[in-house]
Write a protein that holds these residues in place. Structure first.
Motif, PDB file in Angstrom:
ATOM      1  N   LEU A  93      10.944  -3.521  25.569  1.00 27.49           N
ATOM      2  CA  LEU A  93      10.173  -4.603  26.179  1.00 27.49           C
ATOM      3  C   LEU A  93       8.954  -4.129  26.958  1.00 27.49           C
ATOM      4  O   LEU A  93       8.092  -4.948  27.290  1.00 27.49           O
ATOM      5  CB  LEU A  93      11.077  -5.424  27.110  1.00 27.49           C
ATOM      6  N   THR A  94       8.868  -2.858  27.283  1.00 37.00           N
ATOM      7  CA  THR A  94       7.720  -2.400  28.068  1.00 37.00           C
ATOM      8  C   THR A  94       6.516  -2.163  27.159  1.00 37.00           C
ATOM      9  O   THR A  94       6.654  -1.962  25.953  1.00 37.00           O
ATOM     10  CB  THR A  94       8.047  -1.107  28.826  1.00 37.00           C
ATOM     11  N   GLY A  95       5.339  -2.174  27.752  1.00 39.49           N
ATOM     12  CA  GLY A  95       4.111  -1.963  27.007  1.00 39.49           C
ATOM     13  C   GLY A  95       3.166  -1.054  27.756  1.00 39.49           C
ATOM     14  O   GLY A  95       3.412  -0.650  28.894  1.00 39.49           O
ATOM     15  N   GLY A  96       2.045  -0.732  27.103  1.00 36.63           N
ATOM     16  CA  GLY A  96       0.994   0.025  27.752  1.00 36.63           C
ATOM     17  C   GLY A  96       1.435   1.393  28.236  1.00 36.63           C
ATOM     18  O   GLY A  96       2.236   2.087  27.607  1.00 36.63           O
ATOM     19  N   ARG A  98       3.315   2.165  30.727  1.00 34.35           N
ATOM     20  CA  ARG A  98       4.746   2.233  31.057  1.00 34.35           C
ATOM     21  C   ARG A  98       5.552   2.612  29.809  1.00 34.35           C
ATOM     22  O   ARG A  98       6.461   3.454  29.871  1.00 34.35           O
ATOM     23  CB  ARG A  98       5.207   0.884  31.619  1.00 34.35           C
ATOM     24  N   HIS A  99       5.234   2.003  28.687  1.00 34.98           N
ATOM     25  CA  HIS A  99       5.957   2.314  27.455  1.00 34.98           C
ATOM     26  C   HIS A  99       5.723   3.765  27.037  1.00 34.98           C
ATOM     27  O   HIS A  99       6.665   4.479  26.652  1.00 34.98           O
ATOM     28  CB  HIS A  99       5.527   1.360  26.336  1.00 34.98           C
ATOM     29  N   ARG A 100       4.467   4.223  27.092  1.00 36.48           N
ATOM     30  CA  ARG A 100       4.158   5.594  26.703  1.00 36.48           C
ATOM     31  C   ARG A 100       4.918   6.587  27.585  1.00 36.48           C
ATOM     32  O   ARG A 100       5.499   7.563  27.096  1.00 36.48           O
ATOM     33  CB  ARG A 100       2.655   5.842  26.830  1.00 36.48           C
ATOM     34  N   ARG A 101       4.953   6.310  28.872  1.00 35.50           N
ATOM     35  CA  ARG A 101       5.609   7.204  29.839  1.00 35.50           C
ATOM     36  C   ARG A 101       7.124   7.257  29.593  1.00 35.50           C
ATOM     37  O   ARG A 101       7.729   8.337  29.576  1.00 35.50           O
ATOM     38  CB  ARG A 101       5.298   6.704  31.245  1.00 35.50           C
ATOM     39  N   ASP A 102       7.741   6.081  29.400  1.00 40.45           N
ATOM     40  CA  ASP A 102       9.189   6.043  29.189  1.00 40.45           C
ATOM     41  C   ASP A 102       9.575   6.633  27.835  1.00 40.45           C
ATOM     42  O   ASP A 102      10.609   7.296  27.710  1.00 40.45           O
ATOM     43  CB  ASP A 102       9.691   4.606  29.298  1.00 40.45           C
ATOM     44  N   ARG A 103       8.750   6.392  26.828  1.00 37.51           N
ATOM     45  CA  ARG A 103       9.059   6.942  25.507  1.00 37.51           C
ATOM     46  C   ARG A 103       8.988   8.465  25.539  1.00 37.51           C
ATOM     47  O   ARG A 103       9.810   9.151  24.908  1.00 37.51           O
ATOM     48  CB  ARG A 103       8.097   6.380  24.464  1.00 37.51           C
ATOM     49  N   ALA A 104       8.012   9.012  26.266  1.00 37.02           N
ATOM     50  CA  ALA A 104       7.907  10.461  26.396  1.00 37.02           C
ATOM     51  C   ALA A 104       9.142  11.045  27.070  1.00 37.02           C
ATOM     52  O   ALA A 104       9.527  12.190  26.801  1.00 37.02           O
ATOM     53  CB  ALA A 104       6.650  10.822  27.191  1.00 37.02           C
ATOM     54  N   LEU A 105       9.781  10.273  27.946  1.00 41.10           N
ATOM     55  CA  LEU A 105      10.999  10.736  28.613  1.00 41.10           C
ATOM     56  C   LEU A 105      12.200  10.664  27.678  1.00 41.10           C
ATOM     57  O   LEU A 105      13.034  11.583  27.634  1.00 41.10           O
ATOM     58  CB  LEU A 105      11.265   9.892  29.862  1.00 41.10           C
ATOM     59  N   LEU A 106      12.301   9.558  26.909  1.00 41.78           N
ATOM     60  CA  LEU A 106      13.491   9.319  26.094  1.00 41.78           C
ATOM     61  C   LEU A 106      13.473  10.067  24.769  1.00 41.78           C
ATOM     62  O   LEU A 106      14.524  10.492  24.277  1.00 41.78           O
ATOM     63  CB  LEU A 106      13.628   7.824  25.819  1.00 41.78           C
ATOM     64  N   ALA A 107      12.298  10.212  24.167  1.00 39.64           N
ATOM     65  CA  ALA A 107      12.215  10.741  22.807  1.00 39.64           C
ATOM     66  C   ALA A 107      12.854  12.113  22.626  1.00 39.64           C
ATOM     67  O   ALA A 107      13.563  12.339  21.637  1.00 39.64           O
ATOM     68  CB  ALA A 107      10.760  10.752  22.346  1.00 39.64           C
ATOM     69  N   PRO A 108      12.645  13.086  23.543  1.00 37.53           N
ATOM     70  CA  PRO A 108      13.254  14.403  23.316  1.00 37.53           C
ATOM     71  C   PRO A 108      14.778  14.354  23.212  1.00 37.53           C
ATOM     72  O   PRO A 108      15.375  15.118  22.448  1.00 37.53           O
ATOM     73  CB  PRO A 108      12.802  15.206  24.546  1.00 37.53           C
ATOM     74  N   ALA A 109      15.422  13.474  23.969  1.00 41.00           N
ATOM     75  CA  ALA A 109      16.883  13.387  23.930  1.00 41.00           C
ATOM     76  C   ALA A 109      17.391  12.827  22.615  1.00 41.00           C
ATOM     77  O   ALA A 109      18.560  13.015  22.259  1.00 41.00           O
ATOM     78  CB  ALA A 109      17.382  12.521  25.087  1.00 41.00           C
ATOM     79  N   LEU A 110      16.517  12.127  21.861  1.00 36.32           N
ATOM     80  CA  LEU A 110      16.923  11.484  20.619  1.00 36.32           C
ATOM     81  C   LEU A 110      16.188  12.058  19.420  1.00 36.32           C
ATOM     82  O   LEU A 110      16.196  11.461  18.341  1.00 36.32           O
ATOM     83  CB  LEU A 110      16.659   9.968  20.726  1.00 36.32           C
ATOM     84  N   HIS A 111      15.579  13.211  19.599  1.00 36.02           N
ATOM     85  CA  HIS A 111      14.866  13.865  18.507  1.00 36.02           C
ATOM     86  C   HIS A 111      15.862  14.370  17.462  1.00 36.02           C
ATOM     87  O   HIS A 111      17.001  14.730  17.790  1.00 36.02           O
ATOM     88  CB  HIS A 111      14.036  15.026  19.050  1.00 36.02           C
ATOM     89  N   GLY A 112      15.419  14.417  16.208  1.00 33.32           N
ATOM     90  CA  GLY A 112      16.311  14.807  15.125  1.00 33.32           C
ATOM     91  C   GLY A 112      16.998  16.133  15.336  1.00 33.32           C
ATOM     92  O   GLY A 112      18.195  16.283  15.072  1.00 33.32           O
ATOM     93  N   SER A 113      16.266  17.129  15.808  1.00 31.82           N
ATOM     94  CA  SER A 113      16.856  18.454  16.003  1.00 31.82           C
ATOM     95  C   SER A 113      17.960  18.431  17.049  1.00 31.82           C
ATOM     96  O   SER A 113      18.919  19.199  16.974  1.00 31.82           O
ATOM     97  CB  SER A 113      15.772  19.453  16.405  1.00 31.82           C
ATOM     98  N   ARG A 114      17.835  17.545  18.039  1.00 36.20           N
ATOM     99  CA  ARG A 114      18.853  17.480  19.091  1.00 36.20           C
ATOM    100  C   ARG A 114      20.065  16.649  18.651  1.00 36.20           C
ATOM    101  O   ARG A 114      21.209  17.032  18.911  1.00 36.20           O
ATOM    102  CB  ARG A 114      18.252  16.896  20.369  1.00 36.20           C
ATOM    103  N   VAL A 115      19.827  15.523  17.971  1.00 34.89           N
ATOM    104  CA  VAL A 115      20.954  14.660  17.620  1.00 34.89           C
ATOM    105  C   VAL A 115      21.819  15.295  16.537  1.00 34.89           C
ATOM    106  O   VAL A 115      23.002  14.947  16.403  1.00 34.89           O
ATOM    107  CB  VAL A 115      20.487  13.252  17.177  1.00 34.89           C
TER     108      VAL A 115
END
Length: 443
Positions: A93-96, A98-115
């Protein structure tokens, strides 16, 4: 039907009566989308209760335009039907910025190499369910798939220990089960009535789940870290060095629960249903699994991958992609204004006869014959808002299908064995079969 130019050269026809069209879309959205495309062309207008009008496309050209639209020109549509489930801080639901900042935080934990490190855990979750099936019994596919994906969520994402598993399972079941279709589609129903209204029951279930999540977060911050996704998020920092707040993390965990539990469960049901109606496909997949080393990575098995991709093509977990415009935009010749909503009808995109031969046929071989662009095949959305958990969902589906076929022989019960396929209907934020899918356990 009325017409509107929406300020551009392409005239878009507004369906009347709007509620009747919305109801038709809710009953059988795939049929409705196709009917609207055949009658009105592409793009076309559709009105959602509580959200307003949206201009839809179902072509690769339209998908490319939407996914490549300037990031600053788009935001999620609000109010959003799933906001009570995931929370205002949800990445969905976030945009702009805020979305870029939160995605940068969450993405590494859900990256293919990690999962991929969760592969063994996922397989154990599937075996735990499948090994309980006894020959001669009948299983409900949705119940079984839900149990598998919930166990994966609890282990891989939340890292819940056995002593808290029962409480979390009950809380999640009550939370998801209390948010009905009417509450999702009709915001007017989101009011309490002395603790007795459906909204009251949902809020109570959400509060109960949040208390468990916040307690888990507090324990981890106190030094009880693990190897799960929650622990990874607690160790990750924003660019300025700050950590995610407990409240925001709670919303992101609920998002992973909602977006990663029911969606994968429903896709697994569709995969099993399709496979057991196509003996040639099933035999070819079983042969690949038998001839493959047990140590092989399921993601690297070509026919298993093709089967899962074809399932996602015919049954995309979330069938629509929506964006609200912050500034004017042109979608396939239709000029849209700031505030307008545009979207992709994914079932139309995945059945475009210009791209897909025999689009209604379950034929995994098509994914071995050629590669499709992200604008032709988009089961997890696309662009800068593509589902951040796609790698985990892909891995879970492949391991679940492979493990079930390796450990059990199933047969569809009538009438689905040879009769018509069930329609796809809303199941939370996902879509699933309109009828119960049952299997007889042969061995």
């Amino acid at each position: 039907m009325d017409s509107t130019t929406h300020g551009g050269a392409v005239a878009l026809r507004r369906p009347r009566p709007a509620l009747a069209h919305a109801a038709a879309a809710g009953i059988d959205f795939q049929w409705y989308f196709r009917r609207r495309r055949d009658r009105d062309g592409d793009p076309f207008l559709l009105r959602f209760p509580g959200l307003g009008e949206a201009v839809f496309t179902g072509t690769p050209e339209g998908a490319q335009q939407l996914f490549r639209a300037p990031i600053a020109a788009l935001e999620p549509p609000r109010p959003n039907p799933i906001e009570p489930l995931v929370g205002t801080a949800s990445l969905i639901l976030t945009g702009g910025e805020r979305h870029r900042r939160d995605r940068a935080l969450l993405a590494p934990a859900l990256h293919g190499s990690r999962v991929r490190a969760y592969g063994e855990l996922i397989e154990e979750s599937v075996r735990f369910e499948v090994d309980r099936w006894q020959p001669g019994t009948v299983i409900d596919a949705r119940s079984a798939a839900t149990a598998i994906t919930l166990r994966v969520i609890l282990d891989a994402v939340f890292g819940v220990g056995s002593e808290r598993r029962a409480a979390c399972t009950a809380a999640i079941g009550a939370f998801l089960g209390s948010f009905s279709g009417p509450l999702m589609l009709l915001p007017a129903l989101r009011h309490g009535l002395f603790g007795r209204a459906p909204w009251d029951r949902f809020v109570a279930a959400r509060d109960r789940l949040d208390r468990l999540l916040l307690a888990e977060i507090a324990e981890r911050r106190g030094g009880g870290a693990g190897a799960d996704i929650l622990s990874t998020l607690l160790d990750t920092r924003y660019e300025d060095g700050s950590a995610i707040s407990d409240s925001d993390l709670c919303d992101q965990l609920r998002t992973l629960l909602v977006a990663g539990h029911e969606t994968t469960a429903n896709t697994l049901v569709w995969a099993l249903l399709r496979l057991h109606r196509e003996p040639v496909v099933l035999d070819r997949l079983r042969t690949e699994l038998r001839e493959t080393s047990p140590a092989a990575n399921p993601v690297e098995l070509p026919y298993l991958d093709a089967v899962c991709q074809e399932t996602l093509r015919l049954h995309p977990p979330v069938p629509i992609v929506l964006r609200r415009l912050i500034e004017p935009f042109c979608l396939r010749g239709a000029a849209l204004a700031a505030g307008d909503i545009m979207g992709i009808a994914v079932p139309l995109l995945h059945s475009d006869p210009a791209v897909w031969t025999e689009p209604d046929r379950f034929r995994p071989e098509r994914f071995l014959e050629r590669r499709y662009t992200p604008f032709e095949f988009a089961p997890f959305g696309g662009g800068h808002r593509r589902c951040v958990g796609a790698a985990l969902a892909d891995l879970e589906l492949r391991i679940a299908v492979a493990t079930i076929l390796a450990r059990a022989e199933l047969r569809l019960t009538p009438p689905l064995r040879n009769g018509g396929l069930p329609r796809a209907v809303p199941r939370g934020i996902a879509t699933g079969p309109s009828r119960r899918v049952r299997f007889e356990v042969l061995g």
